[in-house]
Scaffold this motif. Structure first.
Motif, short mmCIF file in Angstrom:
data_model
loop_
_atom_site.label_atom_id
_atom_site.label_comp_id
_atom_site.label_asym_id
_atom_site.label_seq_id
_atom_site.Cartn_x
_atom_site.Cartn_y
_atom_site.Cartn_z
N ASP A 1 0.81 -1.21 0.00
CA ASP A 1 0.00 0.00 0.00
C ASP A 1 0.85 1.26 0.00
O ASP A 1 0.50 2.26 -0.64
N ALA A 2 2.00 1.24 0.69
CA ALA A 2 2.87 2.41 0.72
C ALA A 2 3.41 2.73 -0.68
O ALA A 2 3.47 3.90 -1.08
N VAL A 3 3.79 1.70 -1.43
CA VAL A 3 4.30 1.91 -2.79
C VAL A 3 3.19 2.42 -3.70
O VAL A 3 3.40 3.32 -4.52
N ILE A 4 2.01 1.86 -3.55
CA ILE A 4 0.87 2.30 -4.36
C ILE A 4 0.55 3.77 -4.07
O ILE A 4 0.27 4.55 -4.99
N GLN A 5 0.61 4.17 -2.80
CA GLN A 5 0.36 5.56 -2.46
C GLN A 5 1.40 6.49 -3.09
O GLN A 5 1.06 7.58 -3.58
N THR A 6 2.66 6.06 -3.09
CA THR A 6 3.71 6.86 -3.73
C THR A 6 3.46 6.99 -5.23
O THR A 6 3.63 8.06 -5.81
N ALA A 7 3.08 5.87 -5.87
CA ALA A 7 2.77 5.91 -7.31
C ALA A 7 1.62 6.87 -7.59
O ALA A 7 1.66 7.63 -8.57
N GLU A 8 0.61 6.85 -6.75
CA GLU A 8 -0.51 7.77 -6.91
C GLU A 8 -0.05 9.23 -6.78
O GLU A 8 -0.43 10.09 -7.57
N ARG A 9 0.77 9.49 -5.77
CA ARG A 9 1.25 10.86 -5.54
C ARG A 9 2.13 11.33 -6.70
O ARG A 9 1.98 12.46 -7.18
N PHE A 10 3.04 10.47 -7.15
CA PHE A 10 3.90 10.83 -8.27
C PHE A 10 3.07 11.11 -9.52
O PHE A 10 3.35 12.04 -10.28
N SER A 11 2.06 10.29 -9.75
CA SER A 11 1.22 10.45 -10.93
C SER A 11 0.50 11.79 -10.91
O SER A 11 0.38 12.47 -11.94
N LEU A 12 0.05 12.19 -9.74
CA LEU A 12 -0.70 13.44 -9.61
C LEU A 12 0.19 14.67 -9.66
O LEU A 12 -0.25 15.75 -10.09
N THR A 13 1.44 14.53 -9.23
CA THR A 13 2.33 15.70 -9.14
C THR A 13 3.28 15.83 -10.33
O THR A 13 4.00 16.82 -10.42
N THR A 14 3.29 14.85 -11.23
CA THR A 14 4.13 14.97 -12.43
C THR A 14 3.60 16.11 -13.31
O THR A 14 2.42 16.13 -13.64
N PRO A 15 4.46 17.05 -13.69
CA PRO A 15 3.99 18.16 -14.53
C PRO A 15 3.39 17.65 -15.84
O PRO A 15 3.86 16.65 -16.41
N ALA A 16 2.36 18.32 -16.30
CA ALA A 16 1.74 17.95 -17.58
C ALA A 16 2.71 18.23 -18.72
O ALA A 16 3.53 19.14 -18.64
N PRO A 17 2.64 17.45 -19.81
CA PRO A 17 3.49 17.73 -20.98
C PRO A 17 3.25 19.13 -21.51
O PRO A 17 2.15 19.68 -21.41
N GLU A 18 4.30 19.72 -22.07
CA GLU A 18 4.23 21.08 -22.61
C GLU A 18 4.74 21.10 -24.04
O GLU A 18 5.64 20.33 -24.40
#
Length: 264
Positions: free
Chosen positions: A167-184
């Motif tokens: 669950d800790a790894v899944i939470q990190t993946a979720e956080r990284f996914s949400l905080t990764t800057p959108a493509p420009e």
């Protein structure tokens, strides 16, 4: 073809062992090969998804489920081909690629690397992009409360030091996914320093010595051969890591860069 045996060990409060609910095991069996395939593509192309699936990727991710066992935990056994034999064309070109795995690795090893980098909260990793992070985060739905932890072992990952997805790894993946800057949208000028036909990828050397990796989205990579070691202009999208650093450029147009200035 050489195959390596890998195991997935699933832990549950219900202590299913070998007598596992078919729906739960089915969700895991469908998820693992898919995410291993994305991990393999990421390792070679620095992107986990694309519109088409090349032959080398299908061969390298041809994972087979061969058995299961267990008394308390549930142990799944898989066989996966070595990358060097499944996709020899990827190793025929001698160039520097920081993410290219050893030919004796398998797509399971590459999935393990992805899980380990997420577990270490390595926001600067080149082993995942936002699409792959979302797939890892989606494993929570696959577990669906039936299992609490998955341990991957075999080859580079031993039973004593497995890659652990919890669950800790899944939470990190979720956080990284949400905080990764959108493509420009971006335009980059640099010297075409590498072309790899097998993965539709290339590398630019910028004036400051920085290397930028890119993927040609539509056109045949062969069109770049006349531009090799010349200054070129790349128009496309900049794709970022969770840290905010550039991961790659998805190129839509590539042309001579004579007289062009470098603009990000």
């Amino acid at each position: 073809m050489s195959y390596i045996t890998h195991t997935i060990t699933l832990s549950s409060d219900q202590h299913y062992g070998k007598r596992v609910p078919p729906g739960a095991i089915g969700r895991v069996l469908s998820w693992v090969p898919t995410v291993a395939k994305l991990s393999a593509r990421m390792a070679f192309e620095e992107r986990s998804t694309a519109r088409t699936s090349p032959g080398w990727l299908d061969r390298a991710s041809d994972i087979r489920f061969v058995d299961h066992s267990g008394e308390d935990e549930t142990i799944l056994y898989f066989e996966a081909p070595t990358l060097g034999e499944a996709a020899p064309e990827l190793y025929q070109q001698l160039d520097f690629c920081p993410t290219r795995p050893a030919p004796g690795d398998t797509s399971f090893d590459l999935l393990g690397d992805v899980v380990m980098d997420i577990a270490a909260e390595n926001a600067d990793s080149q082993r995942f992009d936002s699409q792959l992070l979302r797939r890892i985060a989606g494993f929570r739905k696959r577990l669906n409360g039936t299992f609490q932890e998955m341990r991957l072992a075999g080859h580079r990952f031993t039973d004593q030091r497995p890659a652990v997805l919890n669950d800790a790894v899944i939470q990190t993946a979720e956080r990284f996914s949400l905080t990764t800057p959108a493509p420009e949208r971006t335009r980059i000028v640099g010297t075409l320093d590498m072309i790899r036909a097998s993965t539709q990828s290339f590398a630019l050397k910028l004036n400051d010595g920085q290397e930028v990796h890119g993927a040609l989205l539509e056109a045949d990579i062969g069109m770049l051969k006349d531009l090799f070691q010349r200054e070129i202009l790349v128009l496309g999208r900049a794709v970022f890591r969770p840290s905010g650093k550039l991961l790659r450029v998805d190129a839509e147009q590539v042309r001579t860069g004579d007289g062009e200035s470098m603009i990000w």
